[in-house]
Design a protein around this motif. Structure first.
Motif, mmCIF file in Angstrom:
data_model
loop_
_atom_site.group_PDB
_atom_site.id
_atom_site.type_symbol
_atom_site.label_atom_id
_atom_site.label_comp_id
_atom_site.label_asym_id
_atom_site.label_seq_id
_atom_site.Cartn_x
_atom_site.Cartn_y
_atom_site.Cartn_z
ATOM 1 N N GLN A 22 19.761 -11.836 19.194
ATOM 2 C CA GLN A 22 19.260 -11.796 17.814
ATOM 3 C C GLN A 22 18.842 -13.196 17.342
ATOM 4 N N GLY A 26 15.018 -14.436 16.342
ATOM 5 C CA GLY A 26 14.677 -15.172 15.129
ATOM 6 C C GLY A 26 13.877 -16.429 15.434
ATOM 7 N N TRP A 29 10.356 -15.402 16.370
ATOM 8 C CA TRP A 29 9.627 -14.979 15.170
ATOM 9 C C TRP A 29 9.213 -16.211 14.367
ATOM 10 N N LYS A 30 10.121 -17.176 14.235
ATOM 11 C CA LYS A 30 9.809 -18.414 13.512
ATOM 12 C C LYS A 30 8.629 -19.140 14.172
ATOM 13 N N PHE A 37 10.072 -18.493 7.381
ATOM 14 C CA PHE A 37 11.288 -19.259 7.612
ATOM 15 C C PHE A 37 11.353 -20.566 6.824
ATOM 16 N N THR A 144 16.870 -21.097 9.053
ATOM 17 C CA THR A 144 16.401 -20.214 10.123
ATOM 18 C C THR A 144 17.433 -19.131 10.418
ATOM 19 N N ARG A 147 17.580 -16.641 7.466
ATOM 20 C CA ARG A 147 16.418 -15.741 7.465
ATOM 21 C C ARG A 147 16.543 -14.718 8.594
ATOM 22 N N THR A 148 17.065 -15.153 9.739
ATOM 23 C CA THR A 148 17.280 -14.230 10.848
ATOM 24 C C THR A 148 18.266 -13.134 10.438
ATOM 25 N N ARG A 149 19.337 -13.514 9.744
ATOM 26 C CA ARG A 149 20.303 -12.519 9.257
ATOM 27 C C ARG A 149 19.639 -11.562 8.261
ATOM 28 N N LEU A 151 16.447 -10.692 8.158
ATOM 29 C CA LEU A 151 15.580 -9.790 8.921
ATOM 30 C C LEU A 151 16.406 -8.713 9.623
ATOM 31 N N LEU A 157 14.845 -6.678 12.884
ATOM 32 C CA LEU A 157 15.210 -7.483 14.044
ATOM 33 C C LEU A 157 16.262 -6.723 14.839
#
Length: 165
Positions: A22, A26, A29-30, A37, A144, A147-149, A151, A157
């Motif tokens: 995961q 992220g 994706w960034k 992000f 970052t 934002r991953t969390r 998504l 994600l």
């Protein structure tokens, strides 16, 4: 020359834990769309203009500056942003690794310079000070991961499968 590094835990206490897959998704994706992000309005354009199995080339406008980056991927561990055109030259790296205790970490490091500026001159010294400050790239790493969390919570994600809008 600007040399800077920062490392943060991927899964600090109190946060929704991320798997390596995961966290990696992220980072990918960034690399593909920095607008999601970075703070709102900082990145106003981010277009992938070339793509292969090992890298992408993106053109972006970040902080009002146009840039072109060749971004390479070491699957599951490292994303390297080579500054091909724009105000900086050199490389910025985001790397996932396990520390001695086995905890997943996210590390930033860079070796860059400012095009057209005196090496180690006042502009590079100011950039170095910013990167090493609490508002520098350590903040970008935390952003970052946050934002991953987000998504992940939005269902966008799932491991390494990325639903890019």
């Amino acid at each position: 020359m600007i040399c800077s590094t920062a490392t943060v835990p991927v899964n600090p206490a109190g946060e929704v834990p991320l798997t390596r897959a995961q966290a990696w998704a992220g980072l990918v994706w960034k690399a593909r769309d920095a607008r999601l992000f970075l703070p709102p309005g900082l990145c106003t354009r981010c277009d992938v203009v070339e793509e292969s199995a090992s890298h992408i080339v993106r053109e972006a406008t970040i902080g009002g500056a146009d840039l072109r980056e060749i971004i390479s991927f070491d699957a599951g561990s490292k994303v390297s942003f080579f500054q091909a055109a724009g105000p900086s030259e050199g490389v910025i790296v985001n790397e996932l690794f396990e520390d001695a205790a086995g905890a997943l970490q996210l590390k930033f490091y860079c070796y860059t310079g400012l095009r057209g500026k005196q090496p180690n001159g006042p502009e590079e010294q100011a950039e170095q000070a910013w990167m090493d400050s609490e508002q520098g790239y350590k903040t970008a790493l935390l952003s970052t991961l946050n934002r991953t969390r987000a998504l992940l919570a939005e269902g966008k994600l799932q491991g390494e499968a990325i639903a890019v809008p």
